[in-house]
Design an enzyme around this catalytic site. Structure first.
Site, mmCIF file in Angstrom:
data_model
loop_
_atom_site.group_PDB
_atom_site.id
_atom_site.type_symbol
_atom_site.label_atom_id
_atom_site.label_comp_id
_atom_site.label_asym_id
_atom_site.label_seq_id
_atom_site.Cartn_x
_atom_site.Cartn_y
_atom_site.Cartn_z
ATOM 1 N N HIS A 70 1.008 -1.061 -0.070
ATOM 2 C CA HIS A 70 0.100 -0.094 -0.099
ATOM 3 C C HIS A 70 0.906 1.176 0.031
ATOM 4 O O HIS A 70 0.760 2.198 -0.905
ATOM 5 C CB HIS A 70 -0.937 -0.091 1.114
ATOM 6 C CG HIS A 70 -1.646 1.360 1.557
ATOM 7 N ND1 HIS A 70 -3.106 1.237 1.113
ATOM 8 C CD2 HIS A 70 -1.400 2.506 1.734
ATOM 9 C CE1 HIS A 70 -3.738 2.308 1.288
ATOM 10 N NE2 HIS A 70 -2.773 3.207 1.717
ATOM 11 N N GLU A 71 1.989 1.366 0.880
ATOM 12 C CA GLU A 71 2.845 2.356 1.014
ATOM 13 C C GLU A 71 3.631 2.564 -0.311
ATOM 14 O O GLU A 71 3.824 3.659 -0.806
ATOM 15 C CB GLU A 71 3.721 2.450 2.210
ATOM 16 C CG GLU A 71 3.014 2.363 3.628
ATOM 17 C CD GLU A 71 1.850 3.279 3.673
ATOM 18 O OE1 GLU A 71 2.018 4.349 3.246
ATOM 19 O OE2 GLU A 71 0.788 3.073 4.316
ATOM 20 N N HIS A 74 1.408 4.553 -2.917
ATOM 21 C CA HIS A 74 1.757 5.909 -2.742
ATOM 22 C C HIS A 74 3.204 6.471 -3.178
ATOM 23 O O HIS A 74 3.237 7.434 -4.281
ATOM 24 C CB HIS A 74 1.815 6.396 -1.313
ATOM 25 C CG HIS A 74 0.378 6.477 -0.646
ATOM 26 N ND1 HIS A 74 -0.586 7.034 -1.211
ATOM 27 C CD2 HIS A 74 -0.006 5.600 0.538
ATOM 28 C CE1 HIS A 74 -1.461 6.716 -0.186
ATOM 29 N NE2 HIS A 74 -1.224 5.989 0.500
#
Ligand SMILES: [Zn+2]
Ligand SMILES: [Zn+2]
Length: 151
Positions: A70-71, A74
């Site tokens: 998920h990170e 980003h």
């Protein structure tokens, strides 16, 4: 007890990055003990991924790796100048392509945290209760001993 040094953490993130994003992770990742309910965050100004160490120690590998993915969504979108925020279509698309979770699950330690803890003074059984208990009225369910609040 599991352990992961900062160097091993960086290797893990780089490994996941190459496997799912086909690109290396060349910036910084660190554990941040002050993160509470979130598994991780990405700081665009520093190109830094911060991960909650509790998710490493308390959750299984899949959950922790999901947070890293998920990170990384980003991160890769940000450094490529694409929409890297939760509401951006680019972000939603990359989450789907890489099979990354939208949200992280709550930590077991935050779910199980009871507000009141009582101990039987006779048999020492521990009772965890969300609401407070009147220790003058209630007694130990096992031996009938008196209860004492321990927190
Ligand atoms: Zn996010
Ligand atoms: Zn008892």
């Amino acid at each position: 007890m599991k352990h992961l040094s900062e160097k091993e953490l960086h290797e893990l993130v780089n490994h996941i990055s190459i496997e799912f994003f086909k690109k290396p992770f060349v910036d910084d990742v660190t554990f941040n003990n002050r993160l509470r309910t979130t598994g991780g965050r990405y700081l665009p100004s520093k190109r830094l991924i911060e991960l909650n160490p509790k998710y490493f120690y308390e959750m299984d590998e899949n959950e922790f790796n999901g947070i890293i993915k998920h990170e990384l969504c980003h991160y890769h979108l940000h450094i490529e100048g694409k929409g890297y925020k939760h509401s951006d279509p680019d972000f939603k698309r990359l989450l789907a392509i890489t099979g990354s979770p939208r949200h992280c699950k709550p930590l077991p330690s935050t779910i199980n945290r009871k507000k009141h803890q009582y101990r039987c003074e006779t048999c020492h059984h521990i009772y965890n209760r969300v609401r407070s208990v009147d220790v003058k009225r209630y007694r130990c369910g096992i031996c009938g001993g008196s209860l004492k609040q321990v927190n």
